[in-house]
Design an enzyme around this catalytic site. Sequence first.
Site, PDB file in Angstrom:
ATOM      1  N   GLN A  26      11.500   7.857  10.350  1.00 37.10           N
ATOM      2  CA  GLN A  26      11.162   8.187  11.948  1.00 37.10           C
ATOM      3  C   GLN A  26       9.334   8.515  12.216  1.00 37.10           C
ATOM      4  O   GLN A  26       9.520   8.710  13.507  1.00 37.10           O
ATOM      5  CB  GLN A  26      11.622   9.889  11.634  1.00 37.10           C
ATOM      6  CG  GLN A  26      11.683  10.557  12.504  1.00 37.10           C
ATOM      7  CD  GLN A  26      12.378   9.579  14.279  1.00 37.10           C
ATOM      8  OE1 GLN A  26      13.615   8.847  13.738  1.00 37.10           O
ATOM      9  NE2 GLN A  26      11.963  10.031  15.188  1.00 37.10           N
ATOM     10  N   LYS A  27       8.302   8.458  10.982  1.00 36.89           N
ATOM     11  CA  LYS A  27       6.533   8.558  11.000  1.00 36.89           C
ATOM     12  C   LYS A  27       6.839   6.988  12.630  1.00 36.89           C
ATOM     13  O   LYS A  27       6.356   7.364  14.070  1.00 36.89           O
ATOM     14  CB  LYS A  27       5.790   8.303  10.753  1.00 36.89           C
ATOM     15  CG  LYS A  27       4.573   7.856  10.757  1.00 36.89           C
ATOM     16  CD  LYS A  27       3.597   7.837   9.299  1.00 36.89           C
ATOM     17  CE  LYS A  27       2.889   6.630   9.402  1.00 36.89           C
ATOM     18  NZ  LYS A  27       2.764   5.912  10.542  1.00 36.89           N
ATOM     19  N   ASP A  28       7.665   5.939  12.633  1.00 41.13           N
ATOM     20  CA  ASP A  28       7.505   4.850  13.512  1.00 41.13           C
ATOM     21  C   ASP A  28       9.035   4.582  14.271  1.00 41.13           C
ATOM     22  O   ASP A  28      10.079   3.960  13.919  1.00 41.13           O
ATOM     23  CB  ASP A  28       7.600   3.225  12.870  1.00 41.13           C
ATOM     24  CG  ASP A  28       6.017   3.497  11.804  1.00 41.13           C
ATOM     25  OD1 ASP A  28       4.894   3.577  13.062  1.00 41.13           O
ATOM     26  OD2 ASP A  28       5.889   3.315  11.171  1.00 41.13           O
ATOM     27  N   GLN A  79       9.442   2.034  15.945  1.00 41.42           N
ATOM     28  CA  GLN A  79      10.133   0.425  15.354  1.00 41.42           C
ATOM     29  C   GLN A  79      11.870   1.237  15.260  1.00 41.42           C
ATOM     30  O   GLN A  79      13.036   0.254  15.269  1.00 41.42           O
ATOM     31  CB  GLN A  79       9.369   0.286  14.334  1.00 41.42           C
ATOM     32  CG  GLN A  79       9.677   0.083  13.292  1.00 41.42           C
ATOM     33  CD  GLN A  79       9.266   0.312  12.347  1.00 41.42           C
ATOM     34  OE1 GLN A  79       7.980  -1.055  12.086  1.00 41.42           O
ATOM     35  NE2 GLN A  79       8.987   0.606  10.709  1.00 41.42           N
ATOM     36  N   ARG A  84      -2.950   3.209   6.961  1.00 37.06           N
ATOM     37  CA  ARG A  84      -4.065   4.063   6.659  1.00 37.06           C
ATOM     38  C   ARG A  84      -4.807   4.978   7.222  1.00 37.06           C
ATOM     39  O   ARG A  84      -6.294   5.125   7.247  1.00 37.06           O
ATOM     40  CB  ARG A  84      -3.408   3.818   8.486  1.00 37.06           C
ATOM     41  CG  ARG A  84      -3.219   2.362   8.913  1.00 37.06           C
ATOM     42  CD  ARG A  84      -3.539   1.480  10.810  1.00 37.06           C
ATOM     43  NE  ARG A  84      -3.304   0.479  11.363  1.00 37.06           N
ATOM     44  CZ  ARG A  84      -2.298  -0.074  10.805  1.00 37.06           C
ATOM     45  NH1 ARG A  84      -0.850   0.231  10.743  1.00 37.06           N
ATOM     46  NH2 ARG A  84      -2.125  -2.036  11.443  1.00 37.06           N
ATOM     47  N   GLN A  93       2.382  -9.163  13.272  1.00 33.98           N
ATOM     48  CA  GLN A  93       3.099  -7.947  13.743  1.00 33.98           C
ATOM     49  C   GLN A  93       1.116  -7.984  14.451  1.00 33.98           C
ATOM     50  O   GLN A  93       1.447  -6.469  14.598  1.00 33.98           O
ATOM     51  CB  GLN A  93       3.775  -6.942  12.592  1.00 33.98           C
ATOM     52  CG  GLN A  93       4.664  -6.820  12.419  1.00 33.98           C
ATOM     53  CD  GLN A  93       5.559  -5.702  11.914  1.00 33.98           C
ATOM     54  OE1 GLN A  93       5.916  -6.559  10.635  1.00 33.98           O
ATOM     55  NE2 GLN A  93       4.567  -4.800  11.536  1.00 33.98           N
ATOM     56  N   ALA A 147       0.994  -0.859   0.445  1.00 32.46           N
ATOM     57  CA  ALA A 147      -0.040   0.095   0.255  1.00 32.46           C
ATOM     58  C   ALA A 147       0.988   1.076  -0.136  1.00 32.46           C
ATOM     59  O   ALA A 147       0.337   2.370   0.859  1.00 32.46           O
ATOM     60  CB  ALA A 147      -1.097   0.109   1.732  1.00 32.46           C
ATOM     61  N   HIS A 182       6.636   6.032   0.956  1.00 38.92           N
ATOM     62  CA  HIS A 182       7.509   5.110   1.106  1.00 38.92           C
ATOM     63  C   HIS A 182       8.513   5.035  -0.147  1.00 38.92           C
ATOM     64  O   HIS A 182       9.414   5.584  -0.034  1.00 38.92           O
ATOM     65  CB  HIS A 182       6.540   4.047   0.744  1.00 38.92           C
ATOM     66  CG  HIS A 182       5.348   2.775   1.526  1.00 38.92           C
ATOM     67  ND1 HIS A 182       3.675   3.817   1.513  1.00 38.92           N
ATOM     68  CD2 HIS A 182       5.732   2.193   2.622  1.00 38.92           C
ATOM     69  CE1 HIS A 182       3.830   2.215   3.227  1.00 38.92           C
ATOM     70  NE2 HIS A 182       5.153   2.432   3.572  1.00 38.92           N
TER      71      HIS A 182
END
Length: 335
Positions: A154-156, A159, A193, A66, A34, A39
């Site tokens: 960096q959004k995650d 993680q 999302r 996950q 997606a 990305h």
Amino acid sequence: MTPTTPPPVLLRTAAELHGRERHGRRAVVMTMGALHEGHATLIRTARDLAGPSGEVVVTVFVNPLQFGAGEDLDRYPRTLDADLEIAGQAGADAVFAPSVDEVYPGGEPQVRVTAGPMGERLEGASRPGHFDGMLTVVAKLLHLTRPDLALYGQKDAQQLALIRRMVRDLNFGVEIVGVPTVREDDGLALSSRNRYLSPRERRTALALSRALFAGLDRHAAQEALRARAREVPAPHARAEALSALGESRAAADAHAVSHAAPGTPDAVRAAARLVLDDAARLDPPLELDYLALVDPADFTEVGDDHTGEAVLAVAARVGATRLIDNVPLTFGAAS
């Protein structure tokens, strides 16, 4: 895809990937598909870092490990044809889209990577086991793709921090590169999302980025205030200087400012929380999961004497969609 841009090669097995002749450095961007502009930014950055003689591989794999009970594994979008086009336009040479059986032959792995204490905080507390599954698949994909460098957004932030820790603790021979968050024009962090949000839900969801920017603005104002206050040598003179600047709130607290260590994280949290509290009264409401100002080394909450890097992070649900966002900031030492 432009006529001069060859489409990326679609690979389904590790044997196909390992059979490719390698020249230069291989850069890998791991995704669950997606693909969107966030990305694409990762892929373009990978292309720049790999150079014209290197290779960029994008992985597309929706990792079942996950997703916890009740989460959106079946609902998660699968758009491989569109993903191939986006990856090619951004500069990918190959897309590795293995099946679940290819990644987990014989079923779910009995031996997994454990995220440890950092994986139990914030996102880990909200989604038990999520980071164990994430690190397990990242470790497997690093072995399967054998990159020289791997890029993550960096959004995650949690993680990214855990992947860096795993690579360091377990001696993976790969360079981890973090890439800044990409946002839409209205400030919402790009996410696969976001497509689940109705127009009304999206208006409520904008409170996440507004809250972070409010905290960031408060932090910037505090740092600027301290810089000006430090230009006046004596503590009592600092109060006079602040008052002269017309900063009534700061002048009222000038004694504390004159003796302040690097910052006031509580004020940053409070500025962000005001926006989130307002959003909780909207229709539809924003249901806050957490707001945290943490040390990126271990994702524990920072105290008011914290100096150095920090991450202001938020997670919330709007309707049936859970969203996360964060901004990095730095609390500078007083001189």
